[in-house]
Each structure stands twice: as structure tokens, then as C-alpha cells.
Motif scaffolding. Structure first.
Motif, PDB file in Angstrom:
ATOM      1  N   ASN A 107       0.800  -1.215   0.000  1.00 22.51           N
ATOM      2  CA  ASN A 107       0.000   0.000   0.000  1.00 22.51           C
ATOM      3  C   ASN A 107       0.840   1.276   0.000  1.00 22.51           C
ATOM      4  O   ASN A 107       0.404   2.310  -0.492  1.00 22.51           O
ATOM      5  CB  ASN A 107      -0.964   0.008   1.190  1.00 22.51           C
TER       6      ASN A 107
ATOM      7  N   TYR B  54      -2.015   7.386   4.403  1.00 22.23           N
ATOM      8  CA  TYR B  54      -3.271   7.281   3.659  1.00 22.23           C
ATOM      9  C   TYR B  54      -3.311   8.296   2.517  1.00 22.23           C
ATOM     10  O   TYR B  54      -3.797   7.994   1.421  1.00 22.23           O
ATOM     11  CB  TYR B  54      -4.448   7.482   4.617  1.00 22.23           C
TER      12      TYR B  54
ATOM     13  N   LEU C 270      -1.469   6.931  -0.324  1.00 22.99           N
ATOM     14  CA  LEU C 270      -2.265   5.866  -0.944  1.00 22.99           C
ATOM     15  C   LEU C 270      -3.355   6.450  -1.841  1.00 22.99           C
ATOM     16  O   LEU C 270      -3.606   5.962  -2.950  1.00 22.99           O
ATOM     17  CB  LEU C 270      -2.882   5.019   0.177  1.00 22.99           C
TER      18      LEU C 270
ATOM     19  N   ARG D  62      -2.087   7.605  -5.325  1.00 18.81           N
ATOM     20  CA  ARG D  62      -1.333   6.738  -6.239  1.00 18.81           C
ATOM     21  C   ARG D  62      -2.026   6.652  -7.600  1.00 18.81           C
ATOM     22  O   ARG D  62      -3.254   6.724  -7.703  1.00 18.81           O
ATOM     23  CB  ARG D  62      -1.033   5.369  -5.634  1.00 18.81           C
TER      24      ARG D  62
ATOM     25  N   VAL E 290      -3.508  -0.680  -6.137  1.00 19.03           N
ATOM     26  CA  VAL E 290      -2.571  -1.444  -5.324  1.00 19.03           C
ATOM     27  C   VAL E 290      -2.415  -2.821  -5.989  1.00 19.03           C
ATOM     28  O   VAL E 290      -3.418  -3.466  -6.282  1.00 19.03           O
ATOM     29  CB  VAL E 290      -3.112  -1.597  -3.878  1.00 19.03           C
TER      30      VAL E 290
ATOM     31  N   THR F  56      -7.403   0.233   0.256  1.00 24.39           N
ATOM     32  CA  THR F  56      -8.535   1.042  -0.222  1.00 24.39           C
ATOM     33  C   THR F  56      -9.808   0.190  -0.278  1.00 24.39           C
ATOM     34  O   THR F  56     -10.908   0.711  -0.167  1.00 24.39           O
ATOM     35  CB  THR F  56      -8.266   1.658  -1.615  1.00 24.39           C
TER      36      THR F  56
END
Lengths: 379, 379
Positions: free
Chosen positions: A91, A226, A229, A232, A236, A244
Motif C-alpha cells: 500500500n 493514507y 495511498l 497513487r 494497489v 482502499t
């Protein structure tokens, strides 16, 4: 429809399960509190049953307490500690990210291998197996590589070293680096305060300081982690561990993701509840006291610890195998003649140390006494 | 070292675990055989203890029997069924591989999403939710795309359809395609013979036909699938599920990979042992008979099945919600007033069907009677 007969294989005939009772004083799993073990023998609920969702909420609350964090995303991964380790990397890392991994034992190497599989440009720094990193060496690595993630093991299960973490978050935050910490052999037994120490990602396991069977593993993400994440560009690259998706099951949306290991969650809930009942700071103190008793007793029979006292873990002790002694043969006798498991050395320390765990329910003076009695007889 | 006091969070105070007893007639988990549940309450062994390694060998032997395969690489993944699903894809797919996924329900879509994350060029073919694919449509897809992998669900948990698999392996082998099959809702309850049907990769779960809690999930690779794995140019991009590492733990080398979920393996071993004791063909027959009884009883109160009888799963039945009935409210009443769980529709069938499972230990006439009595009262 009438089912067709079998083509080939006959049915194997086995006796009912029959398992010896061992005292598990190795690097884990450790013995389980009987209350927790009994919780495993509770009929499963459905994974979206309102009563089960309530248990999931309790797990989140209890994990936040034990880790001393307010992180919203604090829950269990449905696998053992290695899966939770992989969840943090999967992650946190985007392909091409620079990641500094501090390697001072076997699990540092594992972090390197995993991070590379997620496309990281890994820069490993190394320290002798049995010593912690200095703050300066970590600072150098951060300033040189300015990594997206710095990964470090708090309690190296392969060496018995406690890595001081205080002060690292300032260095990390100054360079936009996320601080990722392995707390597998510290959670529940070694003081750790995620928020006070500014840790962004952490993982652990259930079968050590928490005195629960293995199979459901603590995981947490800070708001900073977070945010990365959320930004991105691709999904993932691991479906089962995708935070997520997991947050929609653990959070208020309650969207089905996978069938949780229901009975493992029962056990984890009970293990954490008992730890909260004891008080986490009391559990830390108990681990420290029993470890000191172990060390003094081992020294009294002439054995030497591998790690300097200042950095020695209270949960896992590496004891040097004396010259001329076959460490593996001794461990085998302890297991088969005394029903006591101790661990051998891993990697660089293979053949050089025994690893003795006093974790969770097992951190008690009578276990030290039983081990020492056996040691005296076999040495 | 004296542990420093806590900075912030006080300990939550919770009562001991208290879980209602439900009859789980949804899509899984299902109720667990009490013998299996009791095995969960057995003290853990170490994950490299010779006695535990023996249990791992027994699991492999029993899984080969239940799946009717001689595959050497047949073992459990240390997670729930979704992890085992991901294990097949992670190990079978190399980036850029063409993969055909047959989508006729929710879990087909999940296969598409996962396969894409592993870099596959996915070609999905679609069938109405509630019907199986014809052999011709699959043949077309294979001839058009000549994929490295064809992925298909044997027993779609979201629709209740049994997909005939006989004959697919000839098509696949003629085009150098590996046949990957989801047997999550068939293993232990629906006839399946991996070797006779030429299946190369398969996965399942523990909490349905095997009557075990969720948390350890069957996985297998044929020699053809293994050959592809051996030839891949890069590492498997998932460390926890990497079959090249897992085989060193499950095989004769016994190299530590991860800490197995010990108690879950105990339970899986017992669940498989009991299935072997019953005889797999007897278990298939029992599931079929009890399902037919369920169907006749549901029809007797005016309800309609969603799937044609020829392709209807004996493990999971989709029942159409009659016009004007609030299906969700009925399911909620069954759960809270009768302690019976049934599932709602998923995806395209959301709001249109109930999903009723009669799986493993729950496949018994008295459960049909109890459900029908409750249905009559709430409808």
C-alpha cells in the motif's frame, strides 16, 4: 443427477487429531491464554452479521489502545504477520519509489525482497546482527536517498535487538519520508507508542505478545500514509491486501471484500481485551521483569547473552551457544524430552545462538524456572 | 529499564466474548462440525515442530483426495479463499500474458480485477447471471485470444450456477492454455475431479463444503502450471503467496516462510479427515439429496429457483424474491428473530434473489425443515 464414482484415489484413513503439549519458548508462536484458545471454539457468525461487525469494531478500538494510536485505519489483516508486513509495503510503495530499508537481521532482508517485488528502488543499509542502528546512520541514509519510505524493524526476531525509534519521525517528516515499522515481536511486550513516535505504517502478528494463535495480524496507516495511498496513480498490485478495499469493509460502508477468518477474529478480540484488562504498561513491565529474571538465571549457569543489555528485547533473548556444544541437538532434546521449544539462530546467527521467547501468556517466572531446570539437565 | 507511562489513551473495558448461535444458511461461512470446532481449541505447536510438519503432510494427502488429484503442489494458503484465488493468478500470470476470464457472476469480475493487477491482458467473456457458458463460447474465446490462462468459476457463489468443465482441458491444452478453476463453492459438495478434468490451477476455501472455519484455503498447481512458474523471468510479485517459496515449506526442505495459522491447520486437517471418513462421493450425494429436498419444499410454498435444475448447485441455491416482497427485510427477520442467516443477492442479482446455502455440516434435512418453518412464518 447421480454422482459418478471416483476414478482413482481411495480415501485416506487417519486418527483424530492428537497434538503434544509444548511450552513454546521459541521466537513464536507462543502459548495462548486458555481464555483466548476457548474463544476459537465458538461457532462462527457470518462475516456481515451485525454482531460480527461489532466485534470488528472492538478489535479496531483495542488495537488503537495497544499501539497507542488514533489512526482511523487500524485493523487486522486476514493472514499471519508476513501478510501484514506485505500489506504495509504493497500500500505504501508505488513503482519507482525510493525505499530505504535498515537491515540488521533476517526480517530486514525480507523487507528488501518484498519492497523490490512492489517495484521499489531499494537502498539497504546494514548493521551487524546483534546491534541497533545509530540515529546518525539512518539520518545519512535519509539525506542521501530522500526516500518515499523508510522501513525498519523495531524488535528483530532474528537477533533479539530493540531498535530505538524516538527521533526518527522528525528526520522522516523533514524529507517527506513515511516511517514504516515492524512491531511483530514488540507489540504487547515492548513499549511502543505509534503516535508519540510519529510512525506512519506498522504491522504485527497475533502469536507473540498478544498470546493469540497466528492468523490475524495488526496493521495500521497514519493519515500521511493514507494521503499517499489516495494519490497513487494505479491500483494497489495486491487485491487481498489493498487498504482502499479493506477500509470499506472495516469502516462504515461494510462492503464485502473477503470472508474474514471469523474465529481468528474472536481470538484476537479476546487476546486484546485481556491485554487491555491488564493494562498495556503493566504488560510491558511484566515482560521486562521476567526477561531480567531469565537473563540472570542464564548467566548464573555460565551462558552469555548476544545483545548488550541496553538494546536487549524483553520478548526475545538470543543466547550464545557455548563452544563445543551442538546447539541443534540441545534444542531437539529440549523439544522431545522436555516438551520445551526454543529457537535456533537464523541467517548469520545460524548455529551461534538459541532464541528464547518470553512473550504474552508465557512471560512468567515459572516458565523461566522450567526452562532453566531443563537446560541444567541437558547441558 | 522502567517503562514510561502512557501518553494518551486509556484502556477500553469490554465484556468477555458473547456470540449468538446462528444457523448459517447463507453463501458461507457455514456452520462447523463440532469436532472441527473443538480442534481449534488445541494448544498451538511451533510451525517447524515435527508434529506440526506431520499435520501439514496429512493436509496435503487429504486435499489431494478431496480434489481427486495427484498434484504434488497441493496445500493450504494461510488466508481465506480470496487469498487462494489471488495465489493462483499471482503464480500463473506473467506481465503481458493474455488471460481469458469467463464472467457469469460476481467472482468472475473479481478474477478480472485481480488478473489485471498482475499485469495480464484480460479478455473477459460474459454470460447472463444464472446461466453457464456453453463449450462453444469458451472455444471461440480460446481460439480468438490463445490465452496463457483461461479462468472460470465452477460454482458461482453469486448465482448458484454449476459450470460444466468436462472437455475444456482438451481445448486448453491444444492452445497451450492453462485451465484455472474456482472451486470455492464446490469443493466437498459438488463432484469435481481435477486430474480427470485436466484442471491446472484450482483454489477453494475452508468454510463451505469442508465445514471448517475460514482462514486456511486449498490451493493446487499441476505440473504444467508449475513448468510455467519455473520459467518465469521475474519473481512472483506477491511474497506471501509465492508458490516457489511456499513449496520449500510444504515440501521436504522445510524452509521457514511464514508462521502458519497453526490452529486453522488443525481445523482443516480435522474437517478433511471427516470428509474422507464419510467418503467424498457420499458427501456429494448427500449435498445433492438435501438440495433437492430444499428445492421441492421451497416450490411447495410457491417460491421459484433462479437457475435451471440441470445447472443448479447443490451447495448454493438462488431463490427468486417474489414481487412485492422486501427481500432484505425478510432476511433480517430470519436473522434476528430466528437466528437463521440467508444471503441476499450480489451484483446484478442484488434485490432479486436470496442465496441459501446447504454446505458441509449444514447439508441436513432438519436444517431445511427449520428454514422452511421460519420462511412460512415470515412470508
Amino acid at each position: 443427477m447421480v454422482t459418478t464414482p471416483l476414478s482413482s484415489q481411495p480415501a485416506p484413513t487417519l486418527s483424530p487429531l492428537n497434538v503434544p503439549q509444548r511450552l513454546l519458548l521459541g521466537p513464536g508462536p507462543s502459548n495462548v491464554n486458555p481464555v483466548v484458545l476457548a474463544a476459537m471454539n465458538t461457532p462462527p457468525l457470518g462475516h456481515l452479521d451485525p454482531d460480527f461487525l461489532g466485534i470488528m469494531d472492538e478489535i479496531q478500538t483495542l488495537l488503537r489502545y495497544v499501539w497507542q494510536t488514533q489512526n482511523r485505519l487500524t485493523y487486522a489483516i486476514s493472514g499471519t504477520g508476513t501478510a501484514a508486513m506485505e500489506a504495509t509495503l504493497a500500500n505504501a510503495i508505488e513503482p519507482g519509489d525510493r525505499v530505504v530499508v535498515c537491515v540488521k537481521g533476517y526480517f530486514g532482508h525480507r523487507l528488501v525482497d518484498m519492497a523490490q517485488r512492489y517495484g521499489a528502488q531499494v537502498h539497504a543499509i546494514h548493521q551487524t546482527w546483534g546491534q541497533p542502528f545509530s540515529k546518525e546512520s539512518i539520518q545519512n541514509a535519509i539525506e542521501t536517498h530522500r526516500p518515499a519510505v523508510l522501513a525498519i524493524v523495531h524488535a528483530e526476531t532474528s537477533t533479539g535487538v530493540r531498535q530505538p525509534l524516538e527521533g526518527l519521525s522528525d528526520l522522516c517528516q523533514a524529507h517527506g519520508t513515511l516511517l514504516l515499522v515492524d512491531t511483530v515481536t514488540s507489540m504487547g511486550g515492548v513499549p511502543i507508542k505509534l503516535d508519540e513516535w510519529g510512525i506512519d505504517l506498522a504491522y504485527s502478528c497475533s502469536q507473540k505478545g498478544l498470546a493469540c494463535p497466528p492468523g490475524a495480524s495488526p496493521f495500521t496507516l497514519s493519515d500521511r500514509a493514507y494521503a499517499k495511498l489516495q494519490k497513487r496513480s494505479g491500483k494497489v498490485p495486491n487485491w487481498y491486501l489493498d487498504a482502499t478495499l479493506l477500509e470499506k469493509y472495516w469502516g462504515s460502508e461494510r462492503v464485502y471484500h473477503h470472508t474474514a477468518p471469523i474465529n481468528m477474529y474472536y481470538a484476537l478480540r479476546e487476546a486484546l481485551r485481556l491485554l487491555a484488562e491488564e493494562g498495556i504498561e503493566n504488560a510491558w513491565e511484566r515482560h521486562q521483569q521476567n526477561a531480567e529474571y531469565l537473563w540472570s538465571q542464564l548467566e548464573a549457569i555460565g551462558l552469555q547473552m548476544h545483545v548488550a543489555k541496553e538494546y536487549r528485547l524483553p520478548t526475545l533473548t538470543t543466547v550464545r551457544i557455548p563452544e563445543g556444544i551442538d546447539g541443534k541437538a540441545i534444542a531437539r532434546r529440549l523439544l522431545l524430552d522436555y516438551n520445551i521449544e526454543v529457537g535456533g539462530g537464523l541467517g548469520e546467527l545460524g548455529g551461534k545462538v538459541w532464541r528464547i521467547g518470553l512473550m504474552g501468556y508465557n512471560s512468567r517466572p515459572e516458565n523461566v524456572d522450567r526452562l532453566l531446570q531443563a537446560f541444567k539437565e541437558v547441558l
